[in-house]
Structures are given as C-alpha cells and as structure tokens.
Design a protein around this motif. Sequence first.
Motif, mmCIF file in Angstrom:
data_model
loop_
_atom_site.group_PDB
_atom_site.id
_atom_site.type_symbol
_atom_site.label_atom_id
_atom_site.label_comp_id
_atom_site.label_asym_id
_atom_site.label_seq_id
_atom_site.Cartn_x
_atom_site.Cartn_y
_atom_site.Cartn_z
ATOM 1 N N ILE A 131 0.839 -1.202 0.000
ATOM 2 C CA ILE A 131 0.000 0.000 0.000
ATOM 3 C C ILE A 131 0.872 1.250 0.000
ATOM 4 O O ILE A 131 0.646 2.184 -0.776
ATOM 5 C CB ILE A 131 -0.962 -0.017 1.200
ATOM 6 N N LYS A 132 1.898 1.268 0.847
ATOM 7 C CA LYS A 132 2.798 2.422 0.911
ATOM 8 C C LYS A 132 3.519 2.616 -0.426
ATOM 9 O O LYS A 132 3.638 3.737 -0.916
ATOM 10 C CB LYS A 132 3.829 2.254 2.026
ATOM 11 N N GLU A 191 2.510 1.753 -3.384
ATOM 12 C CA GLU A 191 1.550 2.253 -4.377
ATOM 13 C C GLU A 191 1.284 3.740 -4.168
ATOM 14 O O GLU A 191 1.183 4.503 -5.133
ATOM 15 C CB GLU A 191 0.247 1.457 -4.294
ATOM 16 N N GLN A 192 1.183 4.177 -2.917
ATOM 17 C CA GLN A 192 0.965 5.590 -2.625
ATOM 18 C C GLN A 192 2.151 6.428 -3.091
ATOM 19 O O GLN A 192 1.979 7.491 -3.700
ATOM 20 C CB GLN A 192 0.727 5.796 -1.131
ATOM 21 N N ALA A 225 2.186 6.644 -6.877
ATOM 22 C CA ALA A 225 1.177 7.577 -7.376
ATOM 23 C C ALA A 225 1.684 9.016 -7.285
ATOM 24 O O ALA A 225 1.490 9.808 -8.213
ATOM 25 C CB ALA A 225 -0.128 7.413 -6.603
#
Length: 160
Positions: free
Chosen positions: A75-76, A78-79, A82
């Motif tokens: 998740i980190k 991917e953030q 982005a």
Amino acid sequence: MTALAEKLSDLSVHVGDIEARIAAFRGTQERFRDQKVSALKSGVQARIEDLDTRIHNAGDDISSVWTGINQSLKIKAEQIQALIESKRQATDAQRAEHRTQHLERNALLAIEFAALAIEEAEVAVSEAVDARLHANAIAAKHQPDVAFQLNAPSRKQHQV
C-alpha cells in the motif's frame, strides 16, 4: 551451509551488486532507462507475489504477521508511486528539480528501510539459529536415554 545461511549469502551478494548496477544504469541511454526501470518494477512485483504466495501457504502465526507487513508495504509503495507518477511529466526546470528531490528522498528512505529490514533479518536468523542450537542441545541430553534403551537387552534376550 544451512538454508538460512545461503539466503543471507544471497542477500549479501544482491546488495553488493546493486551499486554496480546503479553505476551501469547511469551510463544507460535515456531511451533505455524507462525500460530498465519498468523491468525492475516488474521483477519486484513478481517477488512480492511470490512472497505473498509462500506466506499464505505457510499459514501459521508468524506468517500471518508477515502478511500484514507485506500488505502494508504494498500500500505504501503504491501511494509513493502515485505521487511520483503525478510529477513525472515535469516540463520546466523547477518541476523537474522538485520531482528529482522527491525521488531522491524516496530512494534514501527506501535504503534506510532496507537497512532496517536487513537488520531484522539478522535478528530473525540469529533467533532461528539459537532455537536450533537449543533444540539440538535438548535432543542431545535425551539421546543417551534413547541410546540406553536401544542398547538395553530386550526381555526376550533376558529370557534366553
């Protein structure tokens, strides 16, 4: 060499090779750098998926903790990706410099996190080695009893 020692050795070689690969990357023509970065990302994604599968297949308490850690890392990542992609199309010098600073901070934090992960791996291996040595010591203490039982004459031998 144990499986854990082999994994640590592989990690050491991999880390040692990174510096040479980055030096070679600097000399890569611009048109090939995006392809190289994409290939690196694909390789990382494949290793993440492989790790996910192995963690899931193990299905024990320790593995469930690693599942949470692995999911959090994804998740980190991917953030961060982005944020990086939103600034990728920098066309003026100021935006390009700002993007570069973001990426350099990201790289520094990734290196620091990797160093912590390597230290955690060392702790985990040390604990596993300690547990193995402890288990072997316990087995050795009980081995004379087993050897005595194996060498003791059976009741049939006493009857003869």
